[in-house]
Motif scaffolding. Sequence first.
Motif, PDB file in Angstrom:
ATOM      1  N   GLN A 166      19.408 -12.189  84.375  1.00 32.76           N
ATOM      2  CA  GLN A 166      20.008 -11.753  85.628  1.00 32.76           C
ATOM      3  C   GLN A 166      21.037 -10.654  85.404  1.00 32.76           C
ATOM      4  OE1 GLN A 166      21.380 -15.182  87.896  1.00 32.76           O
ATOM      5  NE2 GLN A 166      19.438 -15.187  88.980  1.00 32.76           N
ATOM      6  N   LEU A 167      21.716 -10.689  84.268  1.00 35.82           N
ATOM      7  CA  LEU A 167      22.664  -9.620  83.953  1.00 35.82           C
ATOM      8  C   LEU A 167      21.932  -8.298  83.718  1.00 35.82           C
ATOM      9  CD1 LEU A 167      25.243 -11.355  81.559  1.00 35.82           C
ATOM     10  CD2 LEU A 167      25.490 -10.824  83.995  1.00 35.82           C
ATOM     11  N   VAL A 168      20.770  -8.361  83.055  1.00 39.74           N
ATOM     12  CA  VAL A 168      19.970  -7.146  82.850  1.00 39.74           C
ATOM     13  C   VAL A 168      19.569  -6.556  84.199  1.00 39.74           C
ATOM     14  CG1 VAL A 168      17.771  -6.253  81.994  1.00 39.74           C
ATOM     15  CG2 VAL A 168      19.093  -7.845  80.590  1.00 39.74           C
ATOM     16  N   ILE A 169      19.079  -7.396  85.095  1.00 44.10           N
ATOM     17  CA  ILE A 169      18.667  -6.934  86.414  1.00 44.10           C
ATOM     18  C   ILE A 169      19.851  -6.321  87.151  1.00 44.10           C
ATOM     19  CG2 ILE A 169      17.852  -7.708  88.688  1.00 44.10           C
ATOM     20  CD1 ILE A 169      16.175  -9.815  87.202  1.00 44.10           C
ATOM     21  N   LEU A 170      20.994  -6.988  87.104  1.00 48.01           N
ATOM     22  CA  LEU A 170      22.173  -6.520  87.807  1.00 48.01           C
ATOM     23  C   LEU A 170      22.639  -5.174  87.277  1.00 48.01           C
ATOM     24  CD1 LEU A 170      24.576  -8.069  89.749  1.00 48.01           C
ATOM     25  CD2 LEU A 170      25.779  -7.359  87.701  1.00 48.01           C
ATOM     26  N   ALA A 171      22.579  -5.004  85.946  1.00 44.13           N
ATOM     27  CA  ALA A 171      22.995  -3.743  85.341  1.00 44.13           C
ATOM     28  C   ALA A 171      22.159  -2.579  85.856  1.00 44.13           C
ATOM     29  CB  ALA A 171      22.896  -3.836  83.816  1.00 44.13           C
ATOM     30  N   TYR A 172      20.857  -2.823  86.025  1.00 42.27           N
ATOM     31  CA  TYR A 172      19.983  -1.770  86.549  1.00 42.27           C
ATOM     32  C   TYR A 172      20.202  -1.543  88.030  1.00 42.27           C
ATOM     33  CZ  TYR A 172      17.477  -1.064  82.255  1.00 42.27           C
ATOM     34  OH  TYR A 172      17.162  -0.725  80.968  1.00 42.27           O
ATOM     35  N   VAL A 215      30.201  -3.954  78.366  1.00 42.53           N
ATOM     36  CA  VAL A 215      29.330  -4.998  77.816  1.00 42.53           C
ATOM     37  C   VAL A 215      28.101  -5.174  78.705  1.00 42.53           C
ATOM     38  CG1 VAL A 215      29.136  -7.463  77.302  1.00 42.53           C
ATOM     39  CG2 VAL A 215      31.203  -6.213  76.641  1.00 42.53           C
ATOM     40  N   LEU A 216      28.303  -5.187  80.015  1.00 48.17           N
ATOM     41  CA  LEU A 216      27.184  -5.342  80.952  1.00 48.17           C
ATOM     42  C   LEU A 216      26.184  -4.204  80.798  1.00 48.17           C
ATOM     43  CD1 LEU A 216      25.843  -6.840  83.307  1.00 48.17           C
ATOM     44  CD2 LEU A 216      27.311  -5.537  84.865  1.00 48.17           C
ATOM     45  N   THR A 217      26.682  -2.996  80.597  1.00 46.57           N
ATOM     46  CA  THR A 217      25.803  -1.841  80.405  1.00 46.57           C
ATOM     47  C   THR A 217      24.947  -2.013  79.154  1.00 46.57           C
ATOM     48  OG1 THR A 217      27.407  -0.384  81.490  1.00 46.57           O
ATOM     49  CG2 THR A 217      25.737   0.665  80.104  1.00 46.57           C
ATOM     50  N   LEU A 218      25.570  -2.492  78.077  1.00 47.25           N
ATOM     51  CA  LEU A 218      24.828  -2.683  76.826  1.00 47.25           C
ATOM     52  C   LEU A 218      23.822  -3.824  76.947  1.00 47.25           C
ATOM     53  CD1 LEU A 218      27.733  -2.150  74.266  1.00 47.25           C
ATOM     54  CD2 LEU A 218      25.929  -0.538  74.924  1.00 47.25           C
ATOM     55  N   VAL A 219      24.190  -4.876  77.691  1.00 52.51           N
ATOM     56  CA  VAL A 219      23.227  -5.953  77.953  1.00 52.51           C
ATOM     57  C   VAL A 219      22.023  -5.380  78.699  1.00 52.51           C
ATOM     58  CG1 VAL A 219      22.816  -8.073  79.271  1.00 52.51           C
ATOM     59  CG2 VAL A 219      24.922  -7.815  77.958  1.00 52.51           C
ATOM     60  N   GLY A 220      22.291  -4.513  79.668  1.00 49.81           N
ATOM     61  CA  GLY A 220      21.218  -3.885  80.439  1.00 49.81           C
ATOM     62  C   GLY A 220      20.306  -3.031  79.589  1.00 49.81           C
ATOM     63  N   LEU A 273      30.332 -12.025  77.501  1.00 51.55           N
ATOM     64  CA  LEU A 273      29.097 -12.394  78.188  1.00 51.55           C
ATOM     65  C   LEU A 273      29.319 -13.615  79.079  1.00 51.55           C
ATOM     66  CD1 LEU A 273      26.082 -11.417  78.148  1.00 51.55           C
ATOM     67  CD2 LEU A 273      25.639 -13.339  76.655  1.00 51.55           C
ATOM     68  N   THR A 274      30.044 -14.592  78.560  1.00 44.40           N
ATOM     69  CA  THR A 274      30.347 -15.796  79.338  1.00 44.40           C
ATOM     70  C   THR A 274      31.146 -15.450  80.586  1.00 44.40           C
ATOM     71  OG1 THR A 274      30.340 -17.151  77.336  1.00 44.40           O
ATOM     72  CG2 THR A 274      31.452 -18.060  79.267  1.00 44.40           C
ATOM     73  N   ARG A 275      32.116 -14.553  80.429  1.00 46.68           N
ATOM     74  CA  ARG A 275      32.925 -14.132  81.575  1.00 46.68           C
ATOM     75  C   ARG A 275      32.071 -13.422  82.617  1.00 46.68           C
ATOM     76  NH1 ARG A 275      38.005 -11.365  78.377  1.00 46.68           N
ATOM     77  NH2 ARG A 275      38.915 -13.270  77.492  1.00 46.68           N
ATOM     78  N   LEU A 276      31.164 -12.575  82.161  1.00 49.40           N
ATOM     79  CA  LEU A 276      30.293 -11.850  83.088  1.00 49.40           C
ATOM     80  C   LEU A 276      29.402 -12.813  83.869  1.00 49.40           C
ATOM     81  CD1 LEU A 276      29.298  -8.786  80.876  1.00 49.40           C
ATOM     82  CD2 LEU A 276      30.511  -8.677  83.066  1.00 49.40           C
ATOM     83  N   LEU A 277      28.848 -13.788  83.179  1.00 50.46           N
ATOM     84  CA  LEU A 277      27.995 -14.777  83.847  1.00 50.46           C
ATOM     85  C   LEU A 277      28.770 -15.488  84.950  1.00 50.46           C
ATOM     86  CD1 LEU A 277      26.207 -16.300  80.722  1.00 50.46           C
ATOM     87  CD2 LEU A 277      25.115 -14.936  82.512  1.00 50.46           C
ATOM     88  N   ALA A 278      30.026 -15.823  84.662  1.00 49.83           N
ATOM     89  CA  ALA A 278      30.841 -16.543  85.640  1.00 49.83           C
ATOM     90  C   ALA A 278      31.251 -15.636  86.795  1.00 49.83           C
ATOM     91  CB  ALA A 278      32.083 -17.119  84.958  1.00 49.83           C
TER      92      ALA A 278
END
Length: 219
Positions: free
Chosen positions: A204-210, A162-167, A190-195
Amino acid sequence: MTIRVVLADDQPLVRAALQMVITDTADVQVVGEAKDGAEAVRLTGELTPDVVVMDIRMPGMDGIEATRLITTGAGTTRVVVLTTFDDDDYVYGALRAGASGFLVKDMALDDILAAVRIVAAGDALIAPSVTRRLIKEFADRPTATLPQRTELERITDREREVLTLVGKGLSNAEIADQLSISVATAKTYLTRLLAKLDARDRVQLVILAYEAGLVARSH
C-alpha cells in the motif's frame, strides 16, 4: 505455528504442484482448494486460512474481486496473487483490491513458498519483474489523474524520502544505505509511515507513493 493456506486456481495441475511442495514442509498446510473466486471467498469464510494463494483469471468471479471481498471482510486472511506474465495488466487492480503479494507462476516453487511465509508474517512482497511493470503502469498514467492524499501533509521530510524509496522498490537495507542510516532506523521510519498513512503493508505504501507523484515518471 502452522500457516494455513487455501489454493485458488482453475488449473488443477497448478494446484497439484503447489500442494506437492507444501506437503513437504512442516510449517505450511493446505486446508482447502478452490477452482474459482467465489469458491475461494466461501472457503475463506469457512476455514479462515492465514493466506490465500490466488490466481487472477478464473471462470465466474475473478481473483481481483475475490481478493477485494476477502481483504475487506472481518477476517485477517491475507492474499498472495499468483499469475502469469500475460496477466500483468491486472497488477494494479489486484494490489488495490488488497493483495499483499503479487508473484508470477514461472518463479521457483520454493520462492513462492517463501512468499507465503513472508505474507503470513504480516509483510508484503512483489516479484521484481512485477515491480518494474507496476512502475510502468504508473508512468503511463497522466499525472492529472492522480488523487491528492492529505495524509502526506502529516509526514516529515525524512519520512517522505523513505516513502519515495519504498515506491521505487528498495528494500529496508537499500533504503538504509541510500540515506546513510541503520537498517533498524529504516524499519522505524517504515513503521511510522504505515501508522501515519493508515497503510496495511508495504504494498500500500508503494501504491501511495505513485498516487502522490513521489516517484518520477519517465517513459
